[in-house]
Design a protein around this motif. Structure first.
Motif, PDB file in Angstrom:
ATOM      1  N   TYR A 277       3.967  15.235   1.398  1.00  0.00           N
ATOM      2  CA  TYR A 277       4.182  15.223   2.848  1.00  0.00           C
ATOM      3  C   TYR A 277       2.920  14.808   3.595  1.00  0.00           C
ATOM      4  CZ  TYR A 277       8.176  17.901   1.241  1.00  0.00           C
ATOM      5  OH  TYR A 277       9.306  18.307   0.568  1.00  0.00           O
ATOM      6  N   VAL A 278       1.769  15.316   3.151  1.00  0.00           N
ATOM      7  CA  VAL A 278       0.540  14.969   3.848  1.00  0.00           C
ATOM      8  C   VAL A 278       0.148  13.516   3.571  1.00  0.00           C
ATOM      9  CG1 VAL A 278      -1.236  15.631   2.134  1.00  0.00           C
ATOM     10  CG2 VAL A 278      -1.673  15.941   4.570  1.00  0.00           C
ATOM     11  N   VAL A 279       0.470  13.001   2.404  1.00  0.00           N
ATOM     12  CA  VAL A 279       0.227  11.587   2.116  1.00  0.00           C
ATOM     13  C   VAL A 279       1.092  10.717   3.030  1.00  0.00           C
ATOM     14  CG1 VAL A 279       0.644   9.802   0.378  1.00  0.00           C
ATOM     15  CG2 VAL A 279      -0.656  11.847  -0.222  1.00  0.00           C
ATOM     16  N   HIS A 280       2.342  11.127   3.240  1.00  0.00           N
ATOM     17  CA  HIS A 280       3.211  10.416   4.176  1.00  0.00           C
ATOM     18  C   HIS A 280       2.601  10.446   5.581  1.00  0.00           C
ATOM     19  CE1 HIS A 280       7.542   9.954   5.963  1.00  0.00           C
ATOM     20  NE2 HIS A 280       6.882   8.807   5.964  1.00  0.00           N
TER      21      HIS A 280
ATOM     22  N   ILE B  89       0.837  -1.196   0.000  1.00  0.00           N
ATOM     23  CA  ILE B  89       0.000   0.000   0.000  1.00  0.00           C
ATOM     24  C   ILE B  89       0.874   1.249   0.000  1.00  0.00           C
ATOM     25  CG2 ILE B  89      -1.669   1.317   1.371  1.00  0.00           C
ATOM     26  CD1 ILE B  89      -2.921  -1.366   2.201  1.00  0.00           C
ATOM     27  N   SER B  90       1.983   1.221   0.739  1.00  0.00           N
ATOM     28  CA  SER B  90       2.919   2.349   0.741  1.00  0.00           C
ATOM     29  C   SER B  90       3.493   2.575  -0.651  1.00  0.00           C
ATOM     30  CB  SER B  90       4.054   2.107   1.736  1.00  0.00           C
ATOM     31  OG  SER B  90       3.576   2.038   3.053  1.00  0.00           O
ATOM     32  N   ARG B  91       3.886   1.484  -1.311  1.00  0.00           N
ATOM     33  CA  ARG B  91       4.457   1.595  -2.654  1.00  0.00           C
ATOM     34  C   ARG B  91       3.432   2.182  -3.628  1.00  0.00           C
ATOM     35  NH1 ARG B  91       3.846  -0.839  -7.109  1.00  0.00           N
ATOM     36  NH2 ARG B  91       2.512  -2.462  -6.192  1.00  0.00           N
TER      37      ARG B  91
ATOM     38  N   MET C  39       1.235   7.339   8.098  1.00  0.00           N
ATOM     39  CA  MET C  39       1.550   7.143   9.512  1.00  0.00           C
ATOM     40  C   MET C  39       0.297   6.829  10.310  1.00  0.00           C
ATOM     41  SD  MET C  39       4.265  10.252  10.183  1.00  0.00           S
ATOM     42  CE  MET C  39       5.648  10.535   9.076  1.00  0.00           C
ATOM     43  N   ARG C  40      -0.793   7.525  10.011  1.00  0.00           N
ATOM     44  CA  ARG C  40      -2.059   7.265  10.709  1.00  0.00           C
ATOM     45  C   ARG C  40      -2.551   5.852  10.388  1.00  0.00           C
ATOM     46  NH1 ARG C  40      -0.041  11.277  11.471  1.00  0.00           N
ATOM     47  NH2 ARG C  40       0.740   9.957  13.133  1.00  0.00           N
TER      48      ARG C  40
ATOM     49  N   GLU D 299       8.988  -2.359  12.751  1.00  0.00           N
ATOM     50  CA  GLU D 299       8.843  -2.688  11.325  1.00  0.00           C
ATOM     51  C   GLU D 299       8.034  -1.622  10.591  1.00  0.00           C
ATOM     52  OE1 GLU D 299       8.845  -7.532  11.067  1.00  0.00           O
ATOM     53  OE2 GLU D 299       7.139  -6.587  12.076  1.00  0.00           O
ATOM     54  N   LEU D 300       6.992  -1.121  11.221  1.00  0.00           N
ATOM     55  CA  LEU D 300       6.172  -0.086  10.592  1.00  0.00           C
ATOM     56  C   LEU D 300       6.961   1.213  10.444  1.00  0.00           C
ATOM     57  CD1 LEU D 300       2.803  -0.742  12.447  1.00  0.00           C
ATOM     58  CD2 LEU D 300       3.244  -1.119  10.010  1.00  0.00           C
ATOM     59  N   VAL D 301       7.712   1.577  11.478  1.00  0.00           N
ATOM     60  CA  VAL D 301       8.518   2.800  11.415  1.00  0.00           C
ATOM     61  C   VAL D 301       9.568   2.691  10.309  1.00  0.00           C
ATOM     62  CG1 VAL D 301      10.249   4.168  12.644  1.00  0.00           C
ATOM     63  CG2 VAL D 301       8.143   3.480  13.809  1.00  0.00           C
ATOM     64  N   ALA D 302      10.186   1.530  10.203  1.00  0.00           N
ATOM     65  CA  ALA D 302      11.199   1.331   9.159  1.00  0.00           C
ATOM     66  C   ALA D 302      10.596   1.513   7.778  1.00  0.00           C
ATOM     67  CB  ALA D 302      11.828  -0.057   9.297  1.00  0.00           C
ATOM     68  N   GLU D 303       9.391   1.013   7.605  1.00  0.00           N
ATOM     69  CA  GLU D 303       8.731   1.145   6.310  1.00  0.00           C
ATOM     70  C   GLU D 303       8.346   2.598   6.045  1.00  0.00           C
ATOM     71  OE1 GLU D 303       7.590   0.005   2.622  1.00  0.00           O
ATOM     72  OE2 GLU D 303       8.654  -1.192   4.122  1.00  0.00           O
ATOM     73  N   LEU D 304       7.839   3.259   7.060  1.00  0.00           N
ATOM     74  CA  LEU D 304       7.475   4.668   6.907  1.00  0.00           C
ATOM     75  C   LEU D 304       8.689   5.520   6.552  1.00  0.00           C
ATOM     76  CD1 LEU D 304       4.986   4.994   9.881  1.00  0.00           C
ATOM     77  CD2 LEU D 304       4.415   5.340   7.466  1.00  0.00           C
TER      78      LEU D 304
END
Length: 490
Positions: free
Chosen positions: A294-297, A228-230, A301-302, A315-320
């Motif tokens: 920036y707002v998408v990033h 989803i991040s990609r 996070m949310r 793991e989530l922080v590393a991906e973010l």
């Protein structure tokens, strides 16, 4: 005669009823067709004549059918709106009326937008007006024509029934189509209301339906977030590359599939301005053009916080932390293509940044700039194309200096000007759905003339190829276009 729409039970119904409510559309008085998307119908494996020539289908897609089978449902979600968490939002004027499955096995969800109240309408009327519905219908298809992931629009119906906004307007219903309408907000609702047992159910649904490769990962839920991040990084890079401003990038307007969703106060840049705000309601500029990545990033996070019951924080922080690089890579890839470059250079980010810095404050039309840039020769000192320089308002010293660097890069690549121009014109649209074009079509439609909607739709299906019949869509916007005010009202 009865409706001939090939609708099956909504795939979302495999989830518990805590995800949705059963609803009934509210009929419109004397509905009529405003627009029919024959192209999309054919892509979905449907015969347009079977869809649009049946009067019962008109009633069904306007929320006015006698009986709905399967029963429509509206889903519940929450979200951060302008940075503030709102516990319950949901489909306040949208309802899923079923899925269709094409011969290739692709499943499409059908949703009516504007068909009446749902349990999530929050004192609103559940209606959509013709003005905003035309905007959504056309921009959904314009984005698809640009090759940018998006929800689609199969049909637009109207009625003379009154709808009250800032003024009295008429009602309309858009038939929206997508592989899924799941949003970040669906996860947020289950997480923040303490229904954590539903989070893996929703994640499993997404994996099974749309990200099956994630099932083989060591942690499928982490793999889902990575995908989803990609997709989201690729999406916002695509927006930036064509000058598209979404306008309301709340978490409830973020698709889990990386689709552009919810076309409200959107706009394509006319004169380039990195600080452009397309939403009159966005007084703080939270969703300005340059703020979108920036707002998408921030939205991711949310979303990531909702996966904490299933994925470790580290793991989530590393991906973010990888997101900015993913976005920048996707963005530079698109910008290289727009500039006709074929190789990667360590100074590409600086080249792109300097280009936009030379445009800032010069009121240069974003779309036509890239189109006319394809006519620039490789040779130092040769005159620039007149129609390119005519786009500038004010001194051009910074741009002239940039052109020298750009030409040097082209010569280093031994770029063939003719072939390069063809490459650039294949990715730089000549036509975009400018707000003033929409305003013209809307004004005609208010008087029952829908021909400009159809004409814009045909043009935006292939925005890269010059066509004489659309010459009036490929010019600088009129002076009055700068005064168009678009807000969240719809």
């Amino acid at each position: 005669m009865s409706h001939t729409l090939p609708l099956q039970l909504q795939s979302l119904m495999v989830l518990p009823e805590s995800f949705y409510s059963r609803v009934r559309p509210e009929p419109l008085g004397k509905p009529y067709w405003v627009a029919q998307n024959h192209t999309l119908a054919a892509e979905m494996g449907l015969r347009p004549s079977e869809i649009f020539d049946n009067p019962d289908n008109l009633l069904y897609l306007s929320g006015s059918g006698k009986k709905y089978d399967p029963a429509p449902i509206a889903t519940v979600y929450s979200g951060h709106q302008f940075g503030v968490y709102v516990r319950q939002l949901g489909d306040g004027r949208a309802m899923l009326i079923g899925d269709s499955v094409a011969a290739d096995g692709k499943r499409w969800e059908w949703q009516l937008k504007g068909a009446g109240k749902t349990p999530y309408s929050r004192f609103a009327d559940g209606r959509a007006v013709l003005r905003s519905s035309i905007r959504e219908y056309l921009c959904s298809e314009a984005m698809h024509g640009l090759g940018i992931p998006t929800t689609r629009a199969l049909a637009l119906t109207g009625s003379n029934d009154a709808v009250y906004r800032e003024q009295v307007e008429t009602a309309a219903v858009v038939t929206r189509i997508a592989p899924s309408f799941i949003r970040f907000g669906h996860f947020e609702y289950m997480y923040h209301t303490g229904q954590h047992q539903n989070l893996p159910l929703l994640a499993d649904y997404l994996i099974d339906q749309h990200f099956p490769a994630c099932r083989d990962a060591e942690n499928p839920y982490l793999a889902l977030f990575q995908e989803i991040s990609r997709c989201t990084a690729e999406l916002v890079a695509a927006w930036q590359s064509v000058g598209f401003c979404h306008g309301v990038l709340n978490t409830d307007n973020m698709s889990a599939l990386g689709l552009t969703i919810d076309y409200g106060p959107f706009g394509f840049l006319d004169a380039y301005d990195r600080h452009h705000i397309c939403n009159h309601s966005d007084t703080g500029g939270r969703y300005a053009y340059n703020e979108q990545p920036y707002v998408v990033h921030w939205n991711l996070m949310r979303f990531a916080s909702c996966l904490l019951p299933m994925v470790s924080e580290s793991e989530l922080v590393a991906e973010l932390e990888r997101f900015p690089e993913m976005f920048q890579t996707a963005y530079l890839n698109r910008m290289r293509a727009k500039l006709g470059l074929q190789t990667i250079d360590k100074d590409d980010e600086e080249l792109v940044g300097d280009m936009f810095a030379s445009l800032q404050g010069r009121k240069v039309d974003f779309t036509l700039f890239f189109r006319y840039l394809s006519e620039v020769s490789n040779q130092h000192g040769e005159p620039l194309p007149e129609r390119l320089t005519a786009l500038f308002n004010g001194p051009m010293e910074a741009f002239t200096a940039w052109i020298g660097c750009y030409r040097g890069r082209l010569r280093a690549e031994n770029s063939d000007p003719v072939v390069r121009a063809e490459r650039m014109n294949a990715v730089n649209p000549l036509y975009v759905l400018r707000n003033y074009l929409l305003e013209q079509a809307i004004e005609l439609a208010k008087n029952g003339d829908f021909r400009e909607i159809e004409r814009l739709h045909r043009c935006m299906q292939n925005p890269f190829v010059e066509q004489q019949e659309f010459a009036d869509f490929a010019v600088l916007p009129p002076e009055w276009a700068g005064g168009i005010c678009v807000s969240c009202s719809s």
